[in-house]
Design an enzyme around this catalytic site. Structure first.
Site, PDB file in Angstrom:
ATOM      1  N   HIS A   2       1.003  -1.176   0.099  1.00  0.00           N
ATOM      2  CA  HIS A   2      -0.022  -0.072  -0.014  1.00  0.00           C
ATOM      3  C   HIS A   2       0.821   1.358   0.100  1.00  0.00           C
ATOM      4  CE1 HIS A   2      -3.360  -2.633   0.606  1.00  0.00           C
ATOM      5  NE2 HIS A   2      -3.056  -2.946   1.684  1.00  0.00           N
ATOM      6  N   THR A  55      -6.376   5.182   6.139  1.00  0.00           N
ATOM      7  CA  THR A  55      -6.540   3.875   5.475  1.00  0.00           C
ATOM      8  C   THR A  55      -7.284   2.768   6.434  1.00  0.00           C
ATOM      9  OG1 THR A  55      -4.743   2.859   6.786  1.00  0.00           O
ATOM     10  CG2 THR A  55      -4.075   3.775   4.378  1.00  0.00           C
TER      11      THR A  55
END
Length: 244
Positions: free
Chosen positions: A85, A196
């Site tokens: 990510h 996130t």
């Protein structure tokens, strides 16, 4: 007051430790893109239902007597990893900031391209997040935006150890995060969330008012390592004040 659960804290500090199943569910493109994060798991509901989500466009400021932050970064990075990510530099224990009368220890810093926050409607090609936690697990995150300009020595050092593939980890012992801070440490302050999943709220956000520079080649290196942009879209400010 405990704002973040231990689970939420571990997810944000060590995103590489999220289970393979959860990692496959969320991302920045395709079926797991940010607009659907809140539907992917009951643990992620805050991503769609929260009222204090991050990032935001920093504008319509309220004047406040913000106290200077004391940065005491006495240690260095330990490793540089690609968790699928972002690229993230983990930090040795012992470096802190003192902010609003509390001590927060630096845990890691990582990068988003393009920037997650906007300043007065302006986006930037790169943003670094320096993630700190106090003894109860509450988070304070320092955001630093980059603009195109002179080469950045710290980004150059990081690029030499760049973990290009998800799961790659390289030893990194030479970077002090203080080198990422602008000389003028004036900042914007607001209450927000993780950017996130699980998008937990209660994060103290500190975004530096002044951008630092990086060369086009350096910005391209960080932007390309994820093979796509890894920034969450701007979220509604709602009733939150943004202080400066």
């Amino acid at each position: 007051m405990r704002i973040l659960t231990l689970l939420s804290l571990s997810c944000f500090l060590l995103m590489g430790s999220i289970s393979a199943e959860e990692k496959s569910h969320w991302g920045y493109t395709g079926a797991g893109e940010p607009n659907v994060w809140g539907t992917l798991s009951p643990k992620f509901e805050r991503c769609s239902k929260g009222q204090n989500q991050s990032p935001i466009n920093l504008a319509h400021f309220i004047d406040a007597d913000l106290q200077p932050i004391t940065f005491e970064y006495a240690t260095q990075t330990t490793e540089f990893l690609n968790n699928g990510h972002t690229v993230q530099a983990n930090y040795a224990a012992g470096s802190t900031i003192t902010f609003e009368g509390k001590s927060f220890e630096l845990k890691q810093f990582h990068f988003h391209a393009s920037s997650e926050h906007q300043i007065k409607g302006q986006s930037f090609p790169l943003e670094a997040h320096l993630v700190h936690a106090d003894s109860e697990g509450n988070l304070a995150v320092v955001g630093i935006v980059f603009k195109m300009g002179e080469e950045n020595k710290t980004l150059d050092q990081l690029s030499q150890k760049m973990p290009h593939k998800a799961g790659d980890t390289h030893a990194l012992t030479s970077i002090n995060a203080e080198s990422l801070l602008p000389d003028n440490k004036s900042y914007y302050r607001y209450n927000g969330s993780l950017t996130t999943p699980p998008c937990t709220e209660g994060v103290r956000w500190i975004v530096m008012q002044n951008a630092i520079t990086a060369s086009k080649n350096q910005i391209d290196t960080f932007a390309k390592v994820m093979h796509h942009q890894n920034n969450r879209p701007i979220q509604p400010v709602n009733a939150r004040p943004v202080l400066h």
